[in-house]
Design an enzyme around this catalytic site. Structure first.
Site, PDB file in Angstrom:
ATOM      1  N   ARG A 149      -6.718  13.230   1.201  1.00 24.28           N
ATOM      2  CA  ARG A 149      -5.677  13.666   2.146  1.00 24.28           C
ATOM      3  C   ARG A 149      -4.290  13.170   1.774  1.00 24.28           C
ATOM      4  O   ARG A 149      -3.301  13.746   2.169  1.00 24.28           O
ATOM      5  CB  ARG A 149      -6.012  13.222   3.563  1.00 24.28           C
ATOM      6  CG  ARG A 149      -5.921  11.734   3.788  1.00 24.28           C
ATOM      7  CD  ARG A 149      -6.067  11.376   5.238  1.00 24.28           C
ATOM      8  NE  ARG A 149      -7.417  11.639   5.724  1.00 24.28           N
ATOM      9  CZ  ARG A 149      -7.947  11.047   6.782  1.00 24.28           C
ATOM     10  NH1 ARG A 149      -7.226  10.196   7.474  1.00 24.28           N
ATOM     11  NH2 ARG A 149      -9.172  11.297   7.156  1.00 24.28           N
ATOM     12  N   GLU A 153      -8.406   0.705  -3.238  1.00 26.39           N
ATOM     13  CA  GLU A 153      -9.237   0.782  -2.032  1.00 26.39           C
ATOM     14  C   GLU A 153     -10.086   2.034  -2.132  1.00 26.39           C
ATOM     15  O   GLU A 153      -9.561   3.113  -2.435  1.00 26.39           O
ATOM     16  CB  GLU A 153      -8.355   0.921  -0.787  1.00 26.39           C
ATOM     17  CG  GLU A 153      -7.738  -0.344  -0.313  1.00 26.39           C
ATOM     18  CD  GLU A 153      -6.862  -0.068   0.897  1.00 26.39           C
ATOM     19  OE1 GLU A 153      -6.919   1.032   1.477  1.00 26.39           O
ATOM     20  OE2 GLU A 153      -6.097  -0.958   1.226  1.00 26.39           O
ATOM     21  N   ARG A 184      -8.966   8.495  -0.909  1.00 26.93           N
ATOM     22  CA  ARG A 184      -9.978   8.887   0.089  1.00 26.93           C
ATOM     23  C   ARG A 184     -10.801  10.046  -0.446  1.00 26.93           C
ATOM     24  O   ARG A 184     -10.323  10.852  -1.247  1.00 26.93           O
ATOM     25  CB  ARG A 184      -9.285   9.296   1.395  1.00 26.93           C
ATOM     26  CG  ARG A 184      -8.641   8.135   2.129  1.00 26.93           C
ATOM     27  CD  ARG A 184      -8.139   8.578   3.493  1.00 26.93           C
ATOM     28  NE  ARG A 184      -9.230   8.780   4.420  1.00 26.93           N
ATOM     29  CZ  ARG A 184      -9.555   7.947   5.411  1.00 26.93           C
ATOM     30  NH1 ARG A 184      -8.850   6.858   5.632  1.00 26.93           N
ATOM     31  NH2 ARG A 184     -10.574   8.202   6.202  1.00 26.93           N
ATOM     32  N   THR A 241      -8.075   3.813   8.374  1.00 28.44           N
ATOM     33  CA  THR A 241      -9.316   3.033   8.365  1.00 28.44           C
ATOM     34  C   THR A 241      -9.376   2.205   9.644  1.00 28.44           C
ATOM     35  O   THR A 241      -8.691   1.208   9.785  1.00 28.44           O
ATOM     36  CB  THR A 241      -9.359   2.125   7.121  1.00 28.44           C
ATOM     37  OG1 THR A 241      -8.944   2.888   5.996  1.00 28.44           O
ATOM     38  CG2 THR A 241     -10.760   1.596   6.877  1.00 28.44           C
ATOM     39  N   ASN A 260       0.859  -1.187   0.000  1.00 32.26           N
ATOM     40  CA  ASN A 260       0.000   0.000   0.000  1.00 32.26           C
ATOM     41  C   ASN A 260       0.898   1.240   0.000  1.00 32.26           C
ATOM     42  O   ASN A 260       1.636   1.471   0.962  1.00 32.26           O
ATOM     43  CB  ASN A 260      -0.890  -0.047   1.251  1.00 32.26           C
ATOM     44  CG  ASN A 260      -1.839   1.119   1.307  1.00 32.26           C
ATOM     45  OD1 ASN A 260      -1.462   2.231   0.971  1.00 32.26           O
ATOM     46  ND2 ASN A 260      -3.054   0.891   1.745  1.00 32.26           N
ATOM     47  N   HIS A 313       1.184   5.987   1.796  1.00 33.88           N
ATOM     48  CA  HIS A 313       1.981   6.734   2.771  1.00 33.88           C
ATOM     49  C   HIS A 313       3.069   7.580   2.102  1.00 33.88           C
ATOM     50  O   HIS A 313       3.573   8.528   2.689  1.00 33.88           O
ATOM     51  CB  HIS A 313       2.540   5.775   3.815  1.00 33.88           C
ATOM     52  CG  HIS A 313       1.446   4.919   4.392  1.00 33.88           C
ATOM     53  ND1 HIS A 313       0.590   5.387   5.356  1.00 33.88           N
ATOM     54  CD2 HIS A 313       1.008   3.678   4.056  1.00 33.88           C
ATOM     55  CE1 HIS A 313      -0.308   4.442   5.620  1.00 33.88           C
ATOM     56  NE2 HIS A 313      -0.074   3.405   4.844  1.00 33.88           N
ATOM     57  N   GLU A 316     -11.290  -8.849   3.172  1.00 34.74           N
ATOM     58  CA  GLU A 316     -10.005  -8.509   3.779  1.00 34.74           C
ATOM     59  C   GLU A 316     -10.260  -8.344   5.270  1.00 34.74           C
ATOM     60  O   GLU A 316     -11.034  -7.468   5.685  1.00 34.74           O
ATOM     61  CB  GLU A 316      -9.415  -7.232   3.185  1.00 34.74           C
ATOM     62  CG  GLU A 316      -8.069  -6.903   3.850  1.00 34.74           C
ATOM     63  CD  GLU A 316      -7.352  -5.713   3.238  1.00 34.74           C
ATOM     64  OE1 GLU A 316      -7.649  -5.326   2.095  1.00 34.74           O
ATOM     65  OE2 GLU A 316      -6.466  -5.179   3.937  1.00 34.74           O
ATOM     66  N   HIS A 368      -5.353   3.849  -1.811  1.00 31.63           N
ATOM     67  CA  HIS A 368      -6.674   4.243  -1.322  1.00 31.63           C
ATOM     68  C   HIS A 368      -6.906   5.705  -1.687  1.00 31.63           C
ATOM     69  O   HIS A 368      -6.209   6.582  -1.174  1.00 31.63           O
ATOM     70  CB  HIS A 368      -6.689   4.049   0.208  1.00 31.63           C
ATOM     71  CG  HIS A 368      -7.992   4.382   0.865  1.00 31.63           C
ATOM     72  ND1 HIS A 368      -8.169   4.248   2.223  1.00 31.63           N
ATOM     73  CD2 HIS A 368      -9.174   4.831   0.378  1.00 31.63           C
ATOM     74  CE1 HIS A 368      -9.408   4.599   2.548  1.00 31.63           C
ATOM     75  NE2 HIS A 368     -10.038   4.970   1.442  1.00 31.63           N
ATOM     76  N   HIS A 383      -3.636  -4.345   7.864  1.00 33.83           N
ATOM     77  CA  HIS A 383      -3.692  -3.185   8.755  1.00 33.83           C
ATOM     78  C   HIS A 383      -2.745  -3.388   9.937  1.00 33.83           C
ATOM     79  O   HIS A 383      -2.914  -4.309  10.718  1.00 33.83           O
ATOM     80  CB  HIS A 383      -5.095  -2.885   9.301  1.00 33.83           C
ATOM     81  CG  HIS A 383      -5.180  -1.469   9.797  1.00 33.83           C
ATOM     82  ND1 HIS A 383      -5.596  -0.421   9.012  1.00 33.83           N
ATOM     83  CD2 HIS A 383      -4.820  -0.920  10.965  1.00 33.83           C
ATOM     84  CE1 HIS A 383      -5.530   0.699   9.687  1.00 33.83           C
ATOM     85  NE2 HIS A 383      -5.047   0.426  10.878  1.00 33.83           N
TER      86      HIS A 383
END
Ligand code: PXP
Length: 242
Positions: free
Chosen positions: A51, A72, A47, A103, A9, A12, A153, A45, A190
């Site tokens: 952000r 995502e 969002r 999340t 992912n 970040h 998931e 992801h 996660h």
């Protein structure tokens, strides 16, 4: 034991860029590095509040991926239209609250299920595999099956925050076994790190892990290639030992 897919992912990376509202680092540039280091797929992801990942990142990532892209997103009209345009390999539907840092829990499947099942039908019609991000809970797994998802998931946050707590791991094992027995593909993610991934990686029914924050954090010190390879090695070691 079968190969467990590792999807990285890369949100970040965008978080770092957005701290300055600047133009570096560029998330799409991570795609090839992750894939060369052993990632089986790339996750991002978008969002609703943008952000971290931006719309232009999503297009760039989708073009750069040579493995598979797992998008995502929240189950909204805007995001569904985007998925239909982009046609990623997989969409993971996640709950989204603006005030959360990340999340924080799985989808609430008792409510709003009509929207979810309609979304799954739409995505399937477009040729997209749908995974639902859920808490490791038997009812949530069963509901996911009823809603027609291809995969679930399992949220590993509770386990990751207290890895010594056997009950959180038991819940993951139990949900994974149930999911696989119902014909669902089982994924997890996660808060996973090289230090805590072992017990989750060794659950045979879990086919895919989505890991982000730890890899990017570790990459600051050792580089992204090494960070992905370390994670891959930790997963493989745990699966070999199981
Ligand atoms: N899977 C899902 C559905 C997520 O929302 C996240 C967080 O963005 C992750 C996996 C990865 O979590 P982490 O960044 O803690 O590894």
């Amino acid at each position: 034991m079968t190969h467990q897919r590792l999807y990285i992912n890369i949100d970040h990376i965008a978080t770092v860029r957005q701290a300055r509202r600047g133009d570096e680092p560029v998330p799409a540039q991570a795609v090839a590095i992750c894939e060369r280091a052993g990632a089986d797929g790339i996750t991002a992801h978008l969002r609703e509040d943008r952000r971290h990942i931006q719309d232009s990142d999503i297009d760039a990532i989708a073009s750069a991926v040579t493995t598979v892209f797992n998008l995502e997103m929240a189950c909204t009209a805007e995001m569904l239209a985007l998925a239909e345009r982009l046609r990623p390999h997989q969409v993971t539907l996640v709950p989204e609250r603006r005030e959360e840092v990340t999340t924080e829990g799985g989808l609430a499947l008792a409510s709003a299920t009509r929207g979810l099942s309609d979304a799954i039908v739409r995505l399937r019609r477009t040729g997209i595999r749908t995974s639902l991000f859920i808490d490791p809970d038997r009812d949530a797994v069963t509901r996911s099956r009823e809603l027609g998802a291809d995969a679930v998931e399992l949220h590993t946050g509770r386990y990751a925050h207290a890895p010594g707590a056997g009950h959180a791991l038991d819940a993951l094992r139990d949900a994974a076994t149930l999911g696989a027995s119902l014909g669902l593909a089982v994924h997890a993610g996660h808060g996973l790190t090289t230090g805590n991934v072992g017990p989750v990686a060794s659950i045979p029914e879990i086919e895919e892990l989505n890991i982000g924050h730890h890899v990017i954090s570790r990459a600051i010190f050792v580089g992204l290639d090494t960070a992905v390879r370390e994670l891959r090695a930790a997963m493989d070691a745990a699966r070999r030992a199981a």
